[in-house]
Scaffold this motif. Structure first.
Motif, PDB file in Angstrom:
ATOM      1  N   ALA A 123       0.850  -1.195   0.000  1.00 31.06           N
ATOM      2  CA  ALA A 123       0.000   0.000   0.000  1.00 31.06           C
ATOM      3  C   ALA A 123       0.882   1.240   0.000  1.00 31.06           C
ATOM      4  O   ALA A 123       2.035   1.208   0.436  1.00 31.06           O
ATOM      5  N   LEU A 124       0.348   2.335  -0.474  1.00 30.17           N
ATOM      6  CA  LEU A 124       1.117   3.570  -0.573  1.00 30.17           C
ATOM      7  C   LEU A 124       1.394   4.152   0.807  1.00 30.17           C
ATOM      8  O   LEU A 124       0.491   4.285   1.636  1.00 30.17           O
ATOM      9  N   VAL A 125       2.656   4.489   1.041  1.00 28.36           N
ATOM     10  CA  VAL A 125       3.059   5.165   2.276  1.00 28.36           C
ATOM     11  C   VAL A 125       3.954   6.341   1.916  1.00 28.36           C
ATOM     12  O   VAL A 125       4.504   6.417   0.814  1.00 28.36           O
ATOM     13  N   THR A 126       4.079   7.270   2.854  1.00 28.29           N
ATOM     14  CA  THR A 126       5.034   8.365   2.718  1.00 28.29           C
ATOM     15  C   THR A 126       6.243   8.028   3.576  1.00 28.29           C
ATOM     16  O   THR A 126       6.105   7.795   4.778  1.00 28.29           O
ATOM     17  N   HIS A 127       7.406   7.983   2.959  1.00 25.39           N
ATOM     18  CA  HIS A 127       8.643   7.704   3.670  1.00 25.39           C
ATOM     19  C   HIS A 127       9.443   9.001   3.792  1.00 25.39           C
ATOM     20  O   HIS A 127       9.669   9.677   2.787  1.00 25.39           O
ATOM     21  N   ILE A 128       9.819   9.352   5.015  1.00 20.88           N
ATOM     22  CA  ILE A 128      10.598  10.571   5.247  1.00 20.88           C
ATOM     23  C   ILE A 128      11.938  10.175   5.846  1.00 20.88           C
ATOM     24  O   ILE A 128      11.998   9.528   6.889  1.00 20.88           O
ATOM     25  N   ARG A 129      13.002  10.573   5.179  1.00 17.95           N
ATOM     26  CA  ARG A 129      14.358  10.360   5.696  1.00 17.95           C
ATOM     27  C   ARG A 129      14.789  11.664   6.365  1.00 17.95           C
ATOM     28  O   ARG A 129      14.963  12.683   5.704  1.00 17.95           O
ATOM     29  N   ARG A 130      14.910  11.642   7.694  1.00 18.35           N
ATOM     30  CA  ARG A 130      15.187  12.869   8.459  1.00 18.35           C
ATOM     31  C   ARG A 130      16.522  12.757   9.187  1.00 18.35           C
ATOM     32  O   ARG A 130      16.840  11.708   9.752  1.00 18.35           O
ATOM     33  N   THR A 131      17.267  13.870   9.204  1.00 17.90           N
ATOM     34  CA  THR A 131      18.507  13.923   9.973  1.00 17.90           C
ATOM     35  C   THR A 131      18.590  15.257  10.711  1.00 17.90           C
ATOM     36  O   THR A 131      18.384  16.317  10.109  1.00 17.90           O
ATOM     37  N   TYR A 132      18.865  15.190  12.011  1.00 19.74           N
ATOM     38  CA  TYR A 132      19.081  16.389  12.819  1.00 19.74           C
ATOM     39  C   TYR A 132      20.577  16.696  12.863  1.00 19.74           C
ATOM     40  O   TYR A 132      21.410  15.785  12.978  1.00 19.74           O
ATOM     41  N   TYR A 133      20.913  17.999  12.818  1.00 23.76           N
ATOM     42  CA  TYR A 133      22.302  18.442  12.854  1.00 23.76           C
ATOM     43  C   TYR A 133      22.521  19.422  14.008  1.00 23.76           C
ATOM     44  O   TYR A 133      21.640  20.240  14.315  1.00 23.76           O
ATOM     45  N   SER A 134      23.713  19.348  14.607  1.00 25.81           N
ATOM     46  CA  SER A 134      24.081  20.309  15.644  1.00 25.81           C
ATOM     47  C   SER A 134      24.522  21.610  14.989  1.00 25.81           C
ATOM     48  O   SER A 134      24.723  21.677  13.766  1.00 25.81           O
ATOM     49  N   ASP A 135      24.686  22.649  15.800  1.00 30.14           N
ATOM     50  CA  ASP A 135      25.126  23.936  15.260  1.00 30.14           C
ATOM     51  C   ASP A 135      26.566  23.871  14.745  1.00 30.14           C
ATOM     52  O   ASP A 135      27.029  24.796  14.074  1.00 30.14           O
ATOM     53  N   GLU A 136      27.267  22.778  15.053  1.00 29.58           N
ATOM     54  CA  GLU A 136      28.614  22.577  14.520  1.00 29.58           C
ATOM     55  C   GLU A 136      28.604  21.747  13.242  1.00 29.58           C
ATOM     56  O   GLU A 136      29.657  21.408  12.696  1.00 29.58           O
ATOM     57  N   GLY A 137      27.402  21.387  12.786  1.00 30.42           N
ATOM     58  CA  GLY A 137      27.268  20.646  11.537  1.00 30.42           C
ATOM     59  C   GLY A 137      27.330  19.144  11.666  1.00 30.42           C
ATOM     60  O   GLY A 137      27.321  18.428  10.664  1.00 30.42           O
TER      61      GLY A 137
END
Length: 207
Positions: free
Chosen positions: A168-182
């Motif tokens: 079935a159709l799904v939405t896949h989100i690839r997420r990455t959080y970064y610090s202020d130092e990158g």
């Protein structure tokens, strides 16, 4: 032909699959709107629960954490670490009014939080506070996140957890959080059923 028609009706929310049981006529169910925005981070509590409260739903989640899991190649690349480096992996099942609408698998470098009170995302005094707030307690400022959404077909495991038909159709989100130092401090794969969940992006405008 019958199978294809059944899959279509499930993807549209007319039918629903139940793991180990079969396929049934779905109860009337409106799609849940989830807003993706930097403004959704809350000083206290879960961003997901705040999202659900905003649309009149009761948000909750279940989770399972495994510490010291070797990073597979793709995750290592996203976190800027070597393949096989240890990570803390947490699998989530997010619920709206008790029904699953979203899945997520989160990875954090173990050496980033080892020996601190936030090494386990769902354990200790800051359990469930979210990545931004947890990292702040160990003096890491999360400055931004990058998200890449794309349509996919549900895997057998994902379909079973979400109560939809395989593929079935799904939405896949690839997420990455970064610090202020990158530095990448967390990455996650988020999966939401297209039949049950509407993903909306809110873009703040600085004046």
């Amino acid at each position: 032909m019958v199978c294809r028609a059944q899959e279509l009706l499930i993807s549209q929310g007319v039918l629903e699959g139940r793991a180990g049981s079969g396929t049934y006529v779905a109860e009337p169910r409106q799609r849940v709107r989830v807003v993706r925005s930097s403004a959704r981070e809350q000083p206290n509590g879960s961003p997901f629960c705040a999202d659900m409260k905003a649309v009149g739903r009761q948000g909750d989640w279940e989770s399972r954490t495994d510490a010291k899991v070797p990073a597979p190649a793709e995750i290592a690349a996203r976190l800027g670490i070597a393949e096989g480096d240890l990570c803390v992996r947490t699998a989530y099942e997010f619920l709206a009014d008790g029904r699953p609408v979203q899945l997520s698998t989160s990875w954090e470098p173990y050496d980033l939080t080892a020996g601190t009170l936030v090494v386990l995302p769902e354990g200790g005094p800051h359990a469930g506070a979210g990545v931004v707030n947890r990292m702040a307690t160990i003096d890491i400022t999360v400055s931004h996140a990058v998200e890449q959404p794309e349509p996919q077909q549900a895997t057998a495991e994902g379909a079973s957890l979400l109560g939809v038909q395989k593929a079935a159709l799904v939405t896949h989100i690839r997420r990455t959080y970064y610090s202020d130092e990158g530095r990448p401090v967390e990455t996650a794969d988020i999966v939401a059923s297209a039949a049950h969940c509407e993903i909306v992006y809110e873009i703040p405008i600085n004046r």
